[in-house]
Design a protein around this motif. Structure first.
Motif, PDB file in Angstrom:
ATOM      1  N   LEU A 189       0.858  -1.179   0.000  1.00  0.00           N
ATOM      2  CA  LEU A 189       0.000   0.000   0.000  1.00  0.00           C
ATOM      3  C   LEU A 189       0.895   1.230   0.000  1.00  0.00           C
ATOM      4  N   GLY A 190       0.591   2.181  -0.859  1.00  0.00           N
ATOM      5  CA  GLY A 190       1.362   3.415  -0.913  1.00  0.00           C
ATOM      6  C   GLY A 190       0.474   4.633  -0.733  1.00  0.00           C
ATOM      7  N   ILE A 191       0.996   5.629  -0.039  1.00  0.00           N
ATOM      8  CA  ILE A 191       0.307   6.911   0.107  1.00  0.00           C
ATOM      9  C   ILE A 191       1.259   7.990  -0.383  1.00  0.00           C
ATOM     10  N   GLU A 192       0.783   8.873  -1.239  1.00  0.00           N
ATOM     11  CA  GLU A 192       1.622   9.948  -1.764  1.00  0.00           C
ATOM     12  C   GLU A 192       0.808  11.237  -1.853  1.00  0.00           C
ATOM     13  N   MET A 193       1.365  12.296  -1.275  1.00  0.00           N
ATOM     14  CA  MET A 193       0.668  13.573  -1.217  1.00  0.00           C
ATOM     15  C   MET A 193       0.561  14.243  -2.587  1.00  0.00           C
ATOM     16  N   SER A 194       1.609  14.089  -3.416  1.00  0.00           N
ATOM     17  CA  SER A 194       1.621  14.711  -4.741  1.00  0.00           C
ATOM     18  C   SER A 194       0.837  13.870  -5.729  1.00  0.00           C
ATOM     19  N   GLU A 195      -0.125  14.480  -6.387  1.00  0.00           N
ATOM     20  CA  GLU A 195      -0.906  13.747  -7.386  1.00  0.00           C
ATOM     21  C   GLU A 195      -0.025  13.289  -8.539  1.00  0.00           C
TER      22      GLU A 195
END
Length: 362
Positions: free
Chosen positions: A338-344
């Motif tokens: 699972l990955g979370i990234e603030m930059s679209e």
């Protein structure tokens, strides 16, 4: 396509676009659990990419505590967290992790020979202060690679293809290189300080290895048997000798340049370190994705870390997914991710890289 962080996270092997603290808190409320956290959070070095993502000032410890507390809630008891840091801000990461409830159990060291100094030459600063920069004689012209990140070029080690969109809807891609004049001092005051700089060249990045304590004292073996995480996979990360036996892994990882140095001193059979260079241009372009992220880690390093701390078939979380290297490594290692990234922008790159990588490929 990336998934909005507000969506339900039960479907794993996906990248979520959003703030990691809010996303992890929402997942924890829904009963989500992960086996390991492997990540490369900001270093608070003030990297100038135009959006302030690496500028936390005096709030850096609080920042680390904020995301680590949410990661702590998601981790199973005994689960490990691996997080990269800069040499001069590592202590703030470690303090933040401890304040969030983690036990810091080790400091791993990734050593490489490709770092460039990022300090200030005193002679240049003095000439700038005296208004004599234009008078500095050019000794030679250097051609340095650069990245374009949110529209701002930043000197780096390796050029990567940069894609530009035009108002008419067309796009073009090219390697961006920057011409830099290497100059000599223009004033007597600057000459006295020629050869002085404010920093050394970076040649290592520390990795904090932290662990969520087991639910209760004496339950180590019970939790390990029932839930999975809680021990390090020595068999999967040790170096194999010629006779097939495994040399116990150490807490030092090096690139090829540093590895040759160690081998020359002690002999290749004595060196007990994992060799891995910085991410190459080809690796950045893996899957045919133009990747201009400024802090890409090599897949081999993240693969080694995932295998070290994740039980077979376990779930790896990266709350700072960036361009997706941890996710690619987890997939190649046979783990869920699972990955979370603030930059679209980078969330989309991470999604593409992870989707296009093939399990078992390198």
């Amino acid at each position: 396509m990336t998934v909005d962080a507000a969506d339900h996270p039960i479907a794993v092997d996906r990248v979520f676009n959003g703030k990691c603290q809010e996303t992890m808190a929402r997942w924890a409320r829904r009963g989500m659990v992960v086996d390991a956290v492997v990540c490369d959070p900001p270093y608070n070095l003030g990297m100038d990419t135009g959006d302030g993502w690496d500028r936390y000032g005096d709030e850096f410890v609080a920042f680390h505590e904020s995301w680590a507390r949410e990661a702590f809630a998601l981790l199973k008891p005994g689960g490990y967290l691996c997080a990269f840091a800069a040499g001069r801000t590592y202590h703030q990461l470690a303090i933040g992790l401890e304040m969030a409830g983690f036990d810091v159990v080790d400091q791993l060291m990734w050593i490489y020979a490709q770092g460039r100094p990022k300090g200030r030459d005193l002679d240049r600063s003095i000439d700038e202060f005296l208004g004599k920069t234009a008078e500095r004689p050019v000794v030679y012209t250097d051609h340095v690679p650069a990245y374009v990140v949110h529209g701002g070029p930043r000197a780096e080690e390796i050029p990567v293809p940069v894609r530009h969109s035009h108002p008419d809807g067309t796009e073009h891609e090219h390697d961006l290189r920057r011409h830099r004049d290497v100059t000599a001092p223009a004033t007597e005051e600057a000459q006295r300080w020629q050869g002085w700089n404010t920093q050394l060249a970076p040649a290592h990045e520390p990795i904090c290895l932290a662990q969520k304590p087991f639910a209760a004292a004496g339950r180590d073996y019970l939790d390990l048997a029932s839930q999975g995480p809680g021990a390090l996979n020595i068999a999967a990360t040790g170096l194999r000798r010629g006779d097939g036996s495994i040399r116990y892994p150490t807490n030092v990882l090096v690139d090829e340049g540093a590895g040759h140095f160690i081998d020359a001193l002690y002999g290749s059979e004595c060196a007990r370190v994992f060799y891995c260079p910085k991410a190459s241009t080809d690796e950045r372009r893996s899957g045919g994705v133009a990747n201009a992220h400024p802090t890409v880690k090599p897949v081999a390093v993240m693969d080694w870390l995932c295998k070290l701390v994740t039980p077979p078939g376990g779930l790896v979380l990266d709350p700072f997914a960036g361009s997706g290297t941890t996710l690619v490594a987890a997939k190649l290692g046979g783990f869920h991710w699972l990955g979370i990234e603030m930059s679209e922008q980078y969330a989309e790159i991470a999604e593409q890289r992870s989707r296009r990588s093939r399990m078992g490929a390198r």
